[in-house]
Design an enzyme around this catalytic site. Structure first.
Site, PDB file in Angstrom:
ATOM      1  N   ASP A  14      44.462  23.005  65.061  1.00 17.57           N
ATOM      2  CA  ASP A  14      43.301  22.804  65.923  1.00 17.57           C
ATOM      3  C   ASP A  14      43.678  22.074  67.201  1.00 17.57           C
ATOM      4  O   ASP A  14      44.644  21.325  67.212  1.00 17.57           O
ATOM      5  CB  ASP A  14      42.318  21.858  65.217  1.00 17.57           C
ATOM      6  N   LYS A  32      39.308  25.223  69.013  1.00 17.76           N
ATOM      7  CA  LYS A  32      38.469  24.989  70.187  1.00 17.76           C
ATOM      8  C   LYS A  32      37.656  23.773  69.848  1.00 17.76           C
ATOM      9  O   LYS A  32      37.288  23.568  68.707  1.00 17.76           O
ATOM     10  CB  LYS A  32      37.518  26.164  70.387  1.00 17.76           C
ATOM     11  N   MET A  86      30.482  15.263  66.603  1.00 14.74           N
ATOM     12  CA  MET A  86      30.139  16.297  67.591  1.00 14.74           C
ATOM     13  C   MET A  86      28.750  16.080  68.177  1.00 14.74           C
ATOM     14  O   MET A  86      28.003  17.026  68.397  1.00 14.74           O
ATOM     15  CB  MET A  86      30.184  17.699  66.947  1.00 14.74           C
TER      16      MET A  86
END
Ligand code: SAH
Length: 464
Positions: free
Chosen positions: A247, A269, A382
């Site tokens: 990642d 991503k 996130m």
């Protein structure tokens, strides 16, 4: 300056050594061991050099150095006690493009000699690039204790039998696996005990019974960034892999620990835009494993925490590919620990909840009443983009606007930065937070004032 490491084959090659005293003697010993043809220039020979000369082990060119001596040699070692002479020799060597090592003078060296752990034919060289030979020697001592004496014997046997393995097993990756299996089993014990017949029998049995194996996938958690937080299993898998799909979140420091000749493919991503890529990643995992490769899927933090590791494992299960999961330290554990924020504390938080902000915040996915309860810690992955919505919902559902809150960026890395404030400040903090960033909301954040231990790279000023 960074030196390029090589192991030079000096067997029967001429090497010029200037000096024949105590220091030169040490150099001469290792050069002779490597099979070099020593040509010595020195005013006088010490008793050891005299003995070597009498035995015909070395050649004495004369008392004075002459540049012409450099013509046919491969290496030059200047080990006289005359600084000006050493410098002359070095300059003459440089002018002729010959590698020269001058004892105890890094400025007059075009090559340096590492500290060596010798388990011939295995040799491990340690160098500090000339900055601290003492430190290099200390490391050599530490490594010495780690490498069993019979390692050299194993390598010698493997060298002798290599052609047989090559003839019996066609694929390179399979041969590697054969050797790894052999070295990890009874063969090692037999060689260690000097039972070489048993060792050979074991080798023959293994080779005769070798069957090509299916590939496999390890979903490996790389932790939040600091390479010291990798698990031993993670490191071993990274060192054994044929292919590593990693990642974007996996730190450079950790990527540097992947086996050098593994194929390394970046598939990650950061949040958003990655549906297509995820399907492609799944396909690649299956395809490489079907080719018989050992695949490592290296993921930031823990593979099963907000990382789609579950989906990848399902894909593998459905394709019938053997897999294993190596957990990692998830960001919520790593980043808060390095920020000095305990997730739970008897006085103020009995519960810790981990949620992702990368989902619908309109109440469909998240149960705000539960999340807004007091005396608990909420960690949001996130979530910086949705900080305003998240803070607004929490306050609307009863969480006090003056609840302590933090945003931790690049947690556990040298460039970690932490902002603290109140829940009502969360959107302002999130707006200036470098990514990746984690938001922490709860009374425990206030403990950071007392428990902060890891130096932050920089404090991002609030209202910046
Ligand atoms: N599987 C990962 C999480 C992947 S989701 C884990 O277990 O940690 C990606 C989110 O993780 C980022 O948006 C950020 O919120 C968080 N994150 C990952 N590494 C981080 C780090 N070093 N510091 C702060 N947050 C991090």
């Amino acid at each position: 300056m960074s030196h390029y490491p090589i192991f030079a084959d000096l067997n029967r090659r001429p090497v010029l050594l200037a000096g024949a005293g105590h220091v030169a003697e040490r150099k001469a010993e290792s050069l002779l061991q490597a099979g070099a043809k020593l040509q010595v220039v020195a005013e006088k020979l010490n008793p050891q050099f005299q003995q070597w000369l009498d035995e015909g082990t070395i050649e004495w060119l004369g008392q004075d150095f002459q540049a012409a001596y450099l013509e046919h040699v491969f290496l030059v070692v200047a080990a006289t006690d005359n600084h000006a002479l050493n410098r002359n020799i070095y300059q003459a060597a440089e002018a002729r493009g010959k590698f020269c090592n001058t004892v105890d003078n890094l400025d007059l060296c075009s090559f340096i000699v590492p500290a060596v752990i010798d388990r011939s034919p295995i040799k491990i060289a340690v160098s500090s690039g000339g900055t601290s030979p003492v430190l290099a020697r200390q490391w050599r001592q530490k490594i010495e204790t780690l490498i069993p004496q019979h390692t050299g014997k194993m390598a010698a046997l493997a060298g002798a039998w290599r052609p047989r393995v090559k003839a019996a097993i066609g694929k390179l990756s399979e041969r590697r696996r054969f050797w790894e299996t052999l070295f990890a089993g009874r063969f090692d014990t037999f060689v260690a005990q000097g039972r070489l017949n048993d060792a050979e029998a074991e080798f023959n049995t293994q080779l005769a019974g070798w069957q090509s194996k299916q590939g496999e996938v390890a979903l490996v958690g790389a932790g939040p960034g600091d390479a010291g937080l990798l698990t031993v299993h993670a490191l071993q898998a990274m060192q054994a892999a044929d292919v590593v799909l990693y990642d974007a979140l996996v730190s450079d420091e950790i990527r540097a620990l992947i086996r050098k000749d593994a194929d390394k493919i970046c598939v990650g991503k950061r949040a958003g835009l990655h549906q297509v890529q995820q399907e492609e990643t799944n396909r690649l995992l299956v395809r490489y494993a079907q080719q018989g490769k050992r695949v490592v899927r290296l993921k930031g933090g823990d593979p099963f925490v907000f990382g789609r590791g579950g989906e990848e494992a399902q894909e593998l299960a459905q394709a019938g590919i053997p897999f294993r999961i190596i957990p990692g330290i998830t960001a919520a554990l790593g980043a808060t620990a390095y920020a000095g924020i305990p997730l739970t504390h008897r006085d103020c938080a009995q519960t810790a909840l981990f949620i992702t902000g990368h989902c619908r915040t309109d109440g469909q996915d998240l149960h705000w009443q539960t999340l807004a309860r007091g005396r608990q810690t909420l960690v949001v992955y996130m979530g910086t983009i949705k900080a305003a919505e998240i803070a607004g919902q929490l306050i609307a559902h009863g969480r006090a606007a003056d609840t302590p809150a933090a945003v931790i960026s690049n947690g556990t890395l040298a460039r970690q930065s932490v902002q603290t404030g109140l829940l009502r400040d969360l959107p302002a903090m999130a707006a200036v937070a470098p990514r990746p960033a984690l938001m922490v909301i709860g009374e425990v954040v206030a403990l950071r004032d007392e428990l902060k231990w890891f130096a932050d790279h920089q404090a991002v000023p609030l209202n910046a």
